[in-house]
Design a protein around this motif. Structure first.
Motif, PDB file in Angstrom:
ATOM      1  N   SER A 107       0.832  -1.212   0.000  1.00 55.53           N
ATOM      2  CA  SER A 107       0.000   0.000   0.000  1.00 55.53           C
ATOM      3  C   SER A 107       0.866   1.261   0.000  1.00 55.53           C
ATOM      4  O   SER A 107       0.423   2.329  -0.406  1.00 55.53           O
ATOM      5  CB  SER A 107      -0.941   0.010   1.217  1.00 55.53           C
ATOM      6  N   GLU A 108       2.112   1.147   0.454  1.00 53.85           N
ATOM      7  CA  GLU A 108       3.042   2.284   0.457  1.00 53.85           C
ATOM      8  C   GLU A 108       3.961   2.269  -0.769  1.00 53.85           C
ATOM      9  O   GLU A 108       4.867   3.081  -0.872  1.00 53.85           O
ATOM     10  CB  GLU A 108       3.892   2.261   1.735  1.00 53.85           C
ATOM     11  N   PHE A 109       3.743   1.318  -1.648  1.00 55.76           N
ATOM     12  CA  PHE A 109       4.532   1.178  -2.882  1.00 55.76           C
ATOM     13  C   PHE A 109       6.028   0.952  -2.611  1.00 55.76           C
ATOM     14  O   PHE A 109       6.881   1.461  -3.324  1.00 55.76           O
ATOM     15  CB  PHE A 109       4.343   2.397  -3.804  1.00 55.76           C
ATOM     16  N   CYS A 110       6.335   0.196  -1.561  1.00 56.90           N
ATOM     17  CA  CYS A 110       7.737  -0.146  -1.301  1.00 56.90           C
ATOM     18  C   CYS A 110       7.860  -1.617  -0.908  1.00 56.90           C
ATOM     19  O   CYS A 110       8.676  -1.969  -0.073  1.00 56.90           O
ATOM     20  CB  CYS A 110       8.348   0.778  -0.252  1.00 56.90           C
ATOM     21  N   GLU A 111       7.027  -2.468  -1.520  1.00 53.85           N
ATOM     22  CA  GLU A 111       7.059  -3.897  -1.186  1.00 53.85           C
ATOM     23  C   GLU A 111       8.344  -4.580  -1.618  1.00 53.85           C
ATOM     24  O   GLU A 111       8.655  -5.690  -1.178  1.00 53.85           O
ATOM     25  CB  GLU A 111       5.843  -4.633  -1.771  1.00 53.85           C
ATOM     26  N   GLU A 112       9.123  -3.902  -2.499  1.00 60.43           N
ATOM     27  CA  GLU A 112      10.394  -4.496  -2.934  1.00 60.43           C
ATOM     28  C   GLU A 112      11.332  -4.719  -1.749  1.00 60.43           C
ATOM     29  O   GLU A 112      12.164  -5.645  -1.769  1.00 60.43           O
ATOM     30  CB  GLU A 112      11.073  -3.628  -4.000  1.00 60.43           C
ATOM     31  N   ASN A 113      11.211  -3.917  -0.686  1.00 56.58           N
ATOM     32  CA  ASN A 113      12.091  -4.069   0.476  1.00 56.58           C
ATOM     33  C   ASN A 113      11.892  -5.409   1.175  1.00 56.58           C
ATOM     34  O   ASN A 113      12.856  -6.132   1.434  1.00 56.58           O
ATOM     35  CB  ASN A 113      11.869  -2.924   1.466  1.00 56.58           C
ATOM     36  N   PRO A 149      13.549  -4.390 -12.048  1.00 60.61           N
ATOM     37  CA  PRO A 149      12.093  -4.266 -11.865  1.00 60.61           C
ATOM     38  C   PRO A 149      11.673  -3.962 -10.423  1.00 60.61           C
ATOM     39  O   PRO A 149      10.657  -3.326 -10.186  1.00 60.61           O
ATOM     40  CB  PRO A 149      11.551  -5.636 -12.321  1.00 60.61           C
ATOM     41  N   LYS A 150      12.484  -4.421  -9.434  1.00 57.67           N
ATOM     42  CA  LYS A 150      12.164  -4.160  -8.025  1.00 57.67           C
ATOM     43  C   LYS A 150      13.365  -3.504  -7.338  1.00 57.67           C
ATOM     44  O   LYS A 150      13.723  -3.863  -6.220  1.00 57.67           O
ATOM     45  CB  LYS A 150      11.796  -5.465  -7.315  1.00 57.67           C
ATOM     46  N   GLU A 151      13.974  -2.564  -8.012  1.00 62.35           N
ATOM     47  CA  GLU A 151      15.226  -1.965  -7.518  1.00 62.35           C
ATOM     48  C   GLU A 151      15.077  -1.390  -6.107  1.00 62.35           C
ATOM     49  O   GLU A 151      14.156  -0.630  -5.822  1.00 62.35           O
ATOM     50  CB  GLU A 151      15.676  -0.854  -8.467  1.00 62.35           C
ATOM     51  N   ILE A 152      16.005  -1.806  -5.223  1.00 67.49           N
ATOM     52  CA  ILE A 152      15.992  -1.309  -3.846  1.00 67.49           C
ATOM     53  C   ILE A 152      16.893  -0.086  -3.736  1.00 67.49           C
ATOM     54  O   ILE A 152      17.769   0.140  -4.562  1.00 67.49           O
ATOM     55  CB  ILE A 152      16.430  -2.399  -2.838  1.00 67.49           C
ATOM     56  N   LYS A 179      21.126  -5.855   5.452  1.00 66.13           N
ATOM     57  CA  LYS A 179      21.136  -5.083   6.706  1.00 66.13           C
ATOM     58  C   LYS A 179      20.597  -3.672   6.467  1.00 66.13           C
ATOM     59  O   LYS A 179      19.858  -3.126   7.291  1.00 66.13           O
ATOM     60  CB  LYS A 179      22.563  -4.992   7.269  1.00 66.13           C
ATOM     61  N   ARG A 180      20.995  -3.098   5.346  1.00 68.70           N
ATOM     62  CA  ARG A 180      20.542  -1.740   5.007  1.00 68.70           C
ATOM     63  C   ARG A 180      19.017  -1.707   4.832  1.00 68.70           C
ATOM     64  O   ARG A 180      18.332  -0.833   5.366  1.00 68.70           O
ATOM     65  CB  ARG A 180      21.246  -1.286   3.717  1.00 68.70           C
ATOM     66  N   VAL A 181      18.482  -2.681   4.113  1.00 68.40           N
ATOM     67  CA  VAL A 181      17.038  -2.729   3.856  1.00 68.40           C
ATOM     68  C   VAL A 181      16.270  -3.050   5.142  1.00 68.40           C
ATOM     69  O   VAL A 181      15.208  -2.478   5.398  1.00 68.40           O
ATOM     70  CB  VAL A 181      16.732  -3.775   2.748  1.00 68.40           C
ATOM     71  N   TYR A 182      16.821  -3.944   5.967  1.00 69.35           N
ATOM     72  CA  TYR A 182      16.201  -4.279   7.262  1.00 69.35           C
ATOM     73  C   TYR A 182      16.089  -3.012   8.118  1.00 69.35           C
ATOM     74  O   TYR A 182      15.035  -2.722   8.693  1.00 69.35           O
ATOM     75  CB  TYR A 182      17.046  -5.334   7.974  1.00 69.35           C
TER      76      TYR A 182
END
Length: 215
Positions: A107-113, A149-152, A179-182
């Motif tokens: 819903s926040e458009f950041c599901e790639e994380n 396609p899902k670039e973090i 670790k950065r994404v977490y």
């Protein structure tokens, strides 16, 4: 002249009354719209959550086909849901909580994380060196390279380091990026999830709907 003035007064009063009624109507409509929006958000949450839980269930069903067993994920009790606020790991370790968090990130458009984090968790469990290399390349193509396609959102130096490391893939290829994404999720999305209306509803004694009791 007096008649004209009286008519003008009545006309002004009628206009003011009309505007007041119109304004009141707009306020009422505004409240109705807010209520409708809240209902839509909750409904949208349940739709997304059902989708993720269904996918988890189907995946679990395939894995346990030989045993002929299939585990359903039930709506947690308010006490269980409240545990998720104690630590981010508590949320990620719970199947329903993870699905709810994924739906929230969508819903926040950041599901790639969360998808990258899950891919890394799966990657670290891989034993075959051949599979390790192929999975590393897929993760790089899906999440790391420019315009993936899902670039973090990670720094250029970390991306370069990963590009070099996947040539001879090891289980630590994505450690720095994971670790950065977490940290990004823990410090940004996780607090917002805990404040969300959907999570607050889960912590209440009364369920959203009977249908949401078990998905």
């Amino acid at each position: 002249a007096r008649h004209g003035s009286a008519r003008h007064g009545r006309s002004a009063m009628q206009s003011a009354l009309f505007l007041a009624v119109q304004h009141g109507g707009r306020m009422e409509r505004g409240e109705e719209d807010k209520g409708r929006m809240k209902r839509t958000i909750i409904k949208d949450w349940k739709t997304r959550l059902s989708y993720f839980l269904q996918n988890s269930a189907n995946s679990n069903k395939r894995k346990s086909k030989k045993a002929g067993k299939h585990r359903n994920y039930f709506r947690p009790s308010p006490e269980e849901a409240q545990l998720w606020s104690e630590a981010f790991d508590e949320l990620l370790a719970n199947k329903y909580g993870l699905a709810a968090f994924r739906a929230f990130l969508k819903s926040e458009f950041c599901e790639e994380n969360i998808e990258f984090w899950l891919a890394c968790e799966d990657f670290k469990k891989t034993k075959s060196p051949q599979k390790l290399t192929s999975k590393a390349k897929k993760i790089y193509n899906d999440f790391i390279e420019k315009e993936a396609p899902k670039e973090i959102n990670i720094d250029f130096q970390t991306k370069n380091m990963i590009a070099q490391n996947i040539q001879e893939a090891t289980h630590t290829c994505f450690s720095a990026a994971q670790k950065r994404v977490y940290s990004l999720m823990e410090n940004n999305s996780y607090p917002r999830f805990l404040e969300s209306e959907f999570y607050q509803e889960l912590c209440k004694k009364t369920p959203i709907t009977r249908a949401a009791q078990a998905t």
